[in-house]
Design a protein around this motif. Structure first.
Motif, short mmCIF file in Angstrom:
data_model
loop_
_atom_site.label_atom_id
_atom_site.label_comp_id
_atom_site.label_asym_id
_atom_site.label_seq_id
_atom_site.Cartn_x
_atom_site.Cartn_y
_atom_site.Cartn_z
N GLN A 1 5.06 4.24 7.10
CA GLN A 1 4.51 3.78 5.83
C GLN A 1 4.32 2.27 5.81
O GLN A 1 5.04 1.52 6.48
N SER B 1 3.65 -0.83 2.85
CA SER B 1 3.65 -1.15 1.42
C SER B 1 2.55 -2.16 1.11
O SER B 1 2.26 -3.05 1.92
N LYS C 1 1.38 -4.58 -2.31
CA LYS C 1 1.54 -5.02 -3.69
C LYS C 1 0.80 -6.33 -3.87
O LYS C 1 0.69 -7.14 -2.94
N LYS D 1 1.19 -1.65 -6.94
CA LYS D 1 2.09 -1.31 -5.86
C LYS D 1 1.70 0.05 -5.28
O LYS D 1 1.49 1.00 -6.03
N MET D 2 1.62 0.12 -3.95
CA MET D 2 1.30 1.38 -3.29
C MET D 2 2.09 1.50 -2.00
O MET D 2 2.43 0.50 -1.38
N LYS D 3 2.36 2.74 -1.60
CA LYS D 3 2.90 3.02 -0.28
C LYS D 3 1.90 3.93 0.43
O LYS D 3 1.58 5.00 -0.07
N ALA E 1 -2.93 4.33 -10.17
CA ALA E 1 -1.79 3.49 -10.54
C ALA E 1 -2.08 2.66 -11.79
O ALA E 1 -1.14 2.23 -12.48
N ASN F 1 -0.43 9.92 0.30
CA ASN F 1 -0.44 8.53 -0.19
C ASN F 1 -0.16 8.47 -1.69
O ASN F 1 0.57 7.59 -2.16
N SER G 1 3.38 6.94 -3.33
CA SER G 1 3.28 5.85 -4.29
C SER G 1 3.84 6.23 -5.66
O SER G 1 3.72 5.45 -6.62
#
Length: 298
Positions: free
Chosen positions: A84, A86, A88, A94-96, A150, A171, A175
């Motif tokens: 993963q 990250s 931001k 913010k996402m992973k 998001a 994904n 997140s």
């Protein structure tokens, strides 16, 4: 229509770095792993030595002689099948995102697109519309879909390949999100149906390949079909609150072509921007990675 001509590169990304470019290759850091991959636009010399590249690389993609888009990864360090990354930005997005090394040299992420994730986030946060509807066409592994979700959007994500839609779901889940509408279909067929249904969207994201196939073998050729697709998108876009992002990776296209396409198909375009997306390596070399056109009415 007033336009801003820009060159854009991501500025806020701790987990990603373009280390060096040259010799038709690029050396990149994705979280804890450093990968070297082919890059046809890096026609200049590398800034670092070949031994430095080899010492730094955890894996290298070796092309097939007869098909430069396919090949095999040579691992110099054990890399998990999935890992993963990250993302931001200073505005709170913010996402992973889940990465994996594929036989087509891709790893499920186009880092230069981070500037468009920021644009989506900034635009949706300024909308007064509750739960704006966003359509992501040719959506690949869905980072743009996740960014829109998001920020509270009602997202429809479309791609012709079932496996990458499954990747996109991972994904979204990684997140901490849910509720994206997933569609495996041919993009042109889908938007024709949407026009007939009278549906509209507040945001449309277009990231078409130069060539592609739909799930039933439908042929996509960018220069032959993008004009019709934009005509249909003009009918789908909400007239009062909207944004549109067009990315194109064809080496023969300039952002002026994108500008002409949009001008001829959309009657009113406000806050228009077009230009090149690029990444900068440690030695200040700029690697161009496609063109974009985007506009919005908030």
């Amino acid at each position: 229509m007033e336009e801003s001509i820009l060159s854009l590169t991501p500025l806020h990304w701790e987990d990603y770095e373009l280390i060096d470019t040259g010799g038709f290759e690029k050396l990149e850091k994705f979280g804890p792993y450093i990968l070297s991959r082919p890059e046809p636009q890096a026609i200049w010399d590398k800034s670092m030595s070949e031994s430095d590249w080899k010492n730094l690389s955890d894996a290298h993609f070796a092309k097939e002689k007869n098909n430069p888009e396919k090949g095999q990864w040579q691992e110099f360090k054990k890399i998990p099948h999935n890992w993963q990354l990250s993302y931001k930005n200073p505005d709170g997005l913010k996402m992973k995102l889940n990465l994996a090394m594929t036989s087509f040299k891709h790893i499920g992420l186009f880092p230069e697109q981070a500037v468009n994730w920021d644009y989506i986030s900034d635009t949706l946060k300024k909308f007064t519309v509750k739960n704006p509807k966003v359509l992501n066409l040719f959506a690949y592994t869905g980072a743009a879909s996740v960014a829109a979700k998001a920020c509270g959007a009602d997202v429809t994500h479309l791609d012709s390949v079932k496996q990458v839609v499954t990747w996109s779901k991972h994904n979204m889940e990684s997140s901490g999100l849910d509720g994206i509408r997933w569609i495996v279909d041919d993009a042109m067929k889908f938007i024709r149906r949407e026009v007939r249904r009278g549906n509209t969207y507040h945001g449309i994201i277009l990231d078409p390949p130069a060539y592609g196939r739909g799930p039933d073998g439908e042929k996509w050729i960018l220069e032959e079909q993008i004009n019709e697709m934009l005509k249909l998108c003009a009918q789908l876009l909400d007239p009062d609150h909207h944004f549109l992002i067009l990315n194109m990776y064809s080496l023969s296209f300039s952002s002026m072509i994108a500008s002409n396409l949009v001008k001829s198909n959309f009657h009113v375009v406000s806050n228009a921007e077009h230009g090149e997306l690029y990444l900068v390596d440690r030695f200040e070399k700029k690697l161009p990675l496609g063109i974009f056109f985007r506009f919005r009415k908030i």
